[in-house]
Design an enzyme around this catalytic site. Sequence first.
Site, PDB file in Angstrom:
ATOM      1  N   ASN A   1       6.689  -3.448  -3.758  1.00  0.00           N
ATOM      2  CA  ASN A   1       6.745  -4.812  -4.290  1.00  0.00           C
ATOM      3  C   ASN A   1       5.887  -5.034  -5.538  1.00  0.00           C
ATOM      4  O   ASN A   1       6.217  -5.876  -6.374  1.00  0.00           O
ATOM      5  CB  ASN A   1       6.387  -5.839  -3.209  1.00  0.00           C
ATOM      6  CG  ASN A   1       5.004  -5.635  -2.638  1.00  0.00           C
ATOM      7  OD1 ASN A   1       4.480  -4.523  -2.589  1.00  0.00           O
ATOM      8  ND2 ASN A   1       4.393  -6.722  -2.188  1.00  0.00           N
TER       9      ASN A   1
ATOM     10  N   GLY B   1       8.693  10.848  -2.586  1.00  0.00           N
ATOM     11  CA  GLY B   1       9.364  11.114  -1.327  1.00  0.00           C
ATOM     12  C   GLY B   1       9.141   9.965  -0.376  1.00  0.00           C
ATOM     13  O   GLY B   1       8.299   9.091  -0.605  1.00  0.00           O
TER      14      GLY B   1
ATOM     15  N   GLY C   1       8.144   7.478   2.676  1.00  0.00           N
ATOM     16  CA  GLY C   1       6.930   7.268   3.446  1.00  0.00           C
ATOM     17  C   GLY C   1       7.015   7.857   4.836  1.00  0.00           C
ATOM     18  O   GLY C   1       6.020   8.335   5.390  1.00  0.00           O
TER      19      GLY C   1
ATOM     20  N   GLY D   1       5.025  10.670   3.074  1.00  0.00           N
ATOM     21  CA  GLY D   1       3.827   9.887   3.333  1.00  0.00           C
ATOM     22  C   GLY D   1       3.205  10.189   4.680  1.00  0.00           C
ATOM     23  O   GLY D   1       1.978  10.281   4.806  1.00  0.00           O
TER      24      GLY D   1
ATOM     25  N   GLU E   1      -4.035  -2.645   3.752  1.00  0.00           N
ATOM     26  CA  GLU E   1      -3.667  -4.005   3.336  1.00  0.00           C
ATOM     27  C   GLU E   1      -2.244  -4.224   3.825  1.00  0.00           C
ATOM     28  O   GLU E   1      -1.303  -3.603   3.336  1.00  0.00           O
ATOM     29  CB  GLU E   1      -3.761  -4.139   1.815  1.00  0.00           C
ATOM     30  CG  GLU E   1      -3.806  -5.582   1.356  1.00  0.00           C
ATOM     31  CD  GLU E   1      -2.457  -6.080   0.896  1.00  0.00           C
ATOM     32  OE1 GLU E   1      -1.761  -6.698   1.736  1.00  0.00           O
ATOM     33  OE2 GLU E   1      -2.093  -5.851  -0.258  1.00  0.00           O
TER      34      GLU E   1
ATOM     35  N   CYS F   1       2.919  -9.999  -0.158  1.00  0.00           N
ATOM     36  CA  CYS F   1       2.286 -10.087   1.158  1.00  0.00           C
ATOM     37  C   CYS F   1       1.440 -11.344   1.324  1.00  0.00           C
ATOM     38  O   CYS F   1       1.284 -11.857   2.430  1.00  0.00           O
ATOM     39  CB  CYS F   1       1.443  -8.842   1.419  1.00  0.00           C
ATOM     40  SG  CYS F   1       0.269  -8.486   0.089  1.00  0.00           S
TER      41      CYS F   1
ATOM     42  N   GLU G   1     -10.034  -5.009  -1.440  1.00  0.00           N
ATOM     43  CA  GLU G   1      -9.683  -4.477  -2.747  1.00  0.00           C
ATOM     44  C   GLU G   1     -10.293  -5.352  -3.822  1.00  0.00           C
ATOM     45  O   GLU G   1     -10.655  -6.493  -3.573  1.00  0.00           O
ATOM     46  CB  GLU G   1      -8.154  -4.442  -2.910  1.00  0.00           C
ATOM     47  CG  GLU G   1      -7.459  -3.524  -1.911  1.00  0.00           C
ATOM     48  CD  GLU G   1      -5.947  -3.613  -1.978  1.00  0.00           C
ATOM     49  OE1 GLU G   1      -5.298  -2.558  -1.827  1.00  0.00           O
ATOM     50  OE2 GLU G   1      -5.421  -4.727  -2.171  1.00  0.00           O
TER      51      GLU G   1
END
Length: 468
Positions: free
Chosen positions: A147, A201, A203, A207, A245, A279, A451
Amino acid sequence: MEIYDKLFYDGKWQDAQSNDYSDVINTANEEVIAKVVKASHKDVDQAVAAAKAAFEQWNNTSPETRAKYIEKIKKGIEDRQDEIADTMVQELGASKTFAQNGQVPQSLNEIQGTLDEFKDFNFEEEVDNATIIKEGYGVVACVTPWNYPMNQIQRKITPALLAGNTVVVNPATNTPLTAIIYAEIIEEAGLPKGVFNLVTGSGSDTGDYLTKHPDVAVVSFTGSTAVGKGLYENAATSVKKLVLELGGKSPMVYLKGGDLQLAVRSAASTVLDNQGQTCSALTRLLVPKDELERTKEVIQDYYKDIKVGDPAEDDTRVGPMVSEDQMNTVLDYIQIGIDEGANVFLGGNRLNRKGYFIEPTVFTDVTNDMTIAQEEIFGPVLVVITYDTQEEAVKIANDSSYGLSGAVVGPEKEAMDVARQLRTGNVTVNGGARSPKAPFGGYKQSGIGRENGLYGLEDYLEVKALFK
């Protein structure tokens, strides 16, 4: 159509040991615009090995030198910001205006905010007879969402690198092209080999393998709460540090005597910009019961001129959803809202055109126990909930498994009092601007860690005490 068959690790672009590719879709017309290689597990192993080999030297590099590299990265983003924005328009569906004025500037502002704070940060301090040393953990796995494809990488690598860590980034498969530009910028900045590595690749495969890797010390993830919960199992294999997060279902609380237009505009903008795929979006608008009709008038007036369409056009406010799956998810939630008795005040339909477009949607007659008031929809959907007293408003606002963001609009003293009672990591009061130096992160199931600024830096630092 572009084909990207290389990965960036150990300081250069390397042939992937895989013939498997992901399609990148232009979400406005559903056409494939690129194919991006999926890293094999062996590719991930080599990227992590490169990061591990680079760690000691990078961790011992002076903070001033590390900051100069971040400044070069920031300059690279500035030089290519139009290209980055255009790429987001295509692969994400963000409107041109929001990509240019929201997405890219946010990255630049947050990098600068962290650099400004970093100048006065001390990696050593004295406490009684102890010297306290702060240093990097090692290899940080950065798994990022689609996003905010530039800033979500920036929010991880800026503090991680400044702290002395090395990184391996796995970007979302929907929006890998922005990440590839980021890697090109870092290559141009001349970071020592192995300090930054990029493996594309999915997640669920790349991931997942990366976050389980025994040589990864920290997992930094932004995405859904469901996936975040699963990362605890991956971290347990070698007791990794987690920085998460996650999701949100944030309230905008309007209090009598406040600026109702500001409240509506603040909430609505978060579910219109980026198609509500944010979010921290203020997706629950709480208003006094006897203000509902006036609220509906203000909403109607605000939404009447909103253009939904081609995100590349200057006057488009709302573009397409990032994927067909995300579009269908949002449409499913809209139907659930209808089935549970909420009233579709505005919108509610897919647009009859090519692309993954949904009408901006507003629900009224919503109670906070409804699915659309409790679960993160991640689309252009606003729900309006009424209350009788301020105490009830606070109770409704806090009645959520999430706690990422929030807002209050009302008379200053009352608004501050309500803001202090909200169980959420960020609250804006009467339209206050968010500072890039202030912490961003959530309570409850919205994550752990923070963050931005020095608050983000601390999550990437080990602490050692030397007694003398």
